[in-house]
Design a protein around this motif. Sequence first.
Motif, PDB file in Angstrom:
ATOM      1  N   ARG A 125       0.895  -1.199   0.016  1.00  0.00           N
ATOM      2  CA  ARG A 125      -0.008   0.110   0.147  1.00  0.00           C
ATOM      3  C   ARG A 125       0.924   1.372   0.017  1.00  0.00           C
ATOM      4  NH1 ARG A 125      -5.566   0.013   1.174  1.00  0.00           N
ATOM      5  NH2 ARG A 125      -5.138   2.243   2.275  1.00  0.00           N
ATOM      6  N   ALA A 146      -4.950   8.225   0.330  1.00  0.00           N
ATOM      7  CA  ALA A 146      -3.910   7.466   0.625  1.00  0.00           C
ATOM      8  C   ALA A 146      -2.715   8.318   0.605  1.00  0.00           C
ATOM      9  CB  ALA A 146      -3.812   6.035   0.206  1.00  0.00           C
ATOM     10  N   SER A 196       0.865   4.026  -2.954  1.00  0.00           N
ATOM     11  CA  SER A 196       0.584   5.281  -2.542  1.00  0.00           C
ATOM     12  C   SER A 196       1.595   6.164  -3.041  1.00  0.00           C
ATOM     13  CB  SER A 196       0.446   5.557  -0.935  1.00  0.00           C
ATOM     14  OG  SER A 196       0.205   6.821  -0.627  1.00  0.00           O
TER      15      SER A 196
END
Length: 391
Positions: free
Chosen positions: A16, A64, A20
Motif C-alpha cells: 500500500r 492515501a 501510494s
Amino acid sequence: MPPARSPRRSSAEDRRRQLSAAAAALFTDRGYPHVSVSDVAARAGVSTPTVYRHFADKQALLFAATQTGVDSFESQTDKALAGAADPAAAVVCAATRLGLADPGATSLWRWSGQHLSDEQNREVVRRTRTVLRRWAAAVAERRPDLSERESMYLAGAVLSVAGSLIDRVSRDDREDVAATVRQLIWRLFDLSPAQAPPLREPAFPLPAGHGRRDEILDAAARLFVERGYPGTGMDDIGAAVGITGPSVYKHFPSKDAILVAIGRRSALRLEAEAMAAALATPDPAARLDLLVDSYVQTITSTPDLRAALTCGYALAENPHATELLDGQRRYVARWIELLQAAQPQLDRKTATTTVHAALAVVNDAVRMPRSTPRPEFAARMAYLVKGLLHA
C-alpha cells in the motif's frame, strides 16, 4: 510491547505504501485527472488488479497519498519537538526536512481537496490543523506577544514555505536551498500579522465586463473554485447565468476554452497592474510592494486567478496551456528580477526560492475557505509576503 505484525499484514502495508508513493508522484507530475489506475500500476511495477486489491478506486489512492504527506508532517514534527529545548528552532528543522524530503507528497494537500469527498477533506484538514497548532504553540513560546490567531497565521505560512520547493531542489542545491528556507522561516517568526497595514487599492482597477461572455466567465470561475473543474459542467455554468448549457457553446466551444479565457483575463489584470507599478516609481523595492498588493487584491477579490491556479492542470493537453504557463513564468520572473534589483546581494537561486515561497503563502491561504472572508485576511497576506521578500 505492541504485538508483532504477521508477515502477510506487513507485506500488504508495504505494498500500500509503495502504491501510494507511486500515485503521489504521478498525481503531482501530471495532475489527478490525467492519471489512471493502470498508470499507477505501471509506475509501481505491478498489475492493475494488484492495485485494486489494495484500493477501491483512484480517489482512494489520492486520499492515501495525501494521508502519507500528512503522516510525514506528523512524524517530522514529533521527531523535532520531542524534548526540544527551543521549540521554534525545532519547527524550523521539521519544516525544512519536510519540504526537502518529499515535496511532491507534502504538496498534495494544496490541491487534492477538490477531488476528495467531504469526509476525506475533513480528515485531512483535522490532522493538518492539529499539527499546525503544535507549530503555532512553538511560535507562541518564542513570541508570547502574539495572539493565538497570529501564531496560526505564521504556522500556516511556515508550512507553505516548506511546501513551495517542489521541482526546485536538485541534489546539488539541497544545502543552499535548505539554508534559504531556514532563513525565510526565521524571518516569518519576527512578523506580527495584527500590525499589517491596510491593503492599498489597485492603481488602475479593470472595469467589470457587462456582456454575456463576461457573465459566463464570472460564473465559471466561481464554480471552478467552489466545486472544482471536474465537478462543474457546461449546464451548471449556463444555469448560473440563466441560460441553457447548449447556449454557452454559442460563446465558448468547450469548458477548456472557458478556463483558458479565465486565465487570460487574470493575466491581463496582473499585467496592467505591473505596468502601473512601473510607471508609479523607479524604485524596485517599492515596485515589488505594488506588485504584492495587486496580486493579493486580485487573488482575494475575484475567483479568476484562483481558478487559473487550481484548475490549470486540466489544460495539460490543451494547445493554449503553454501560452498560459509562459505568461505565469514571465510574471514570476518579474518579481525575481525586482527582488534582485532591490537586494543586489541575492543570487538568482536565492531570489527564486524566496519569491516562490512568498507566493506560496498567499496561494495556499486562499484555498482555505474559512480564512478568506475575514476583513483582515488580504492585508495580512500582503504583510506576510512582503515580510518574506524584504530582508
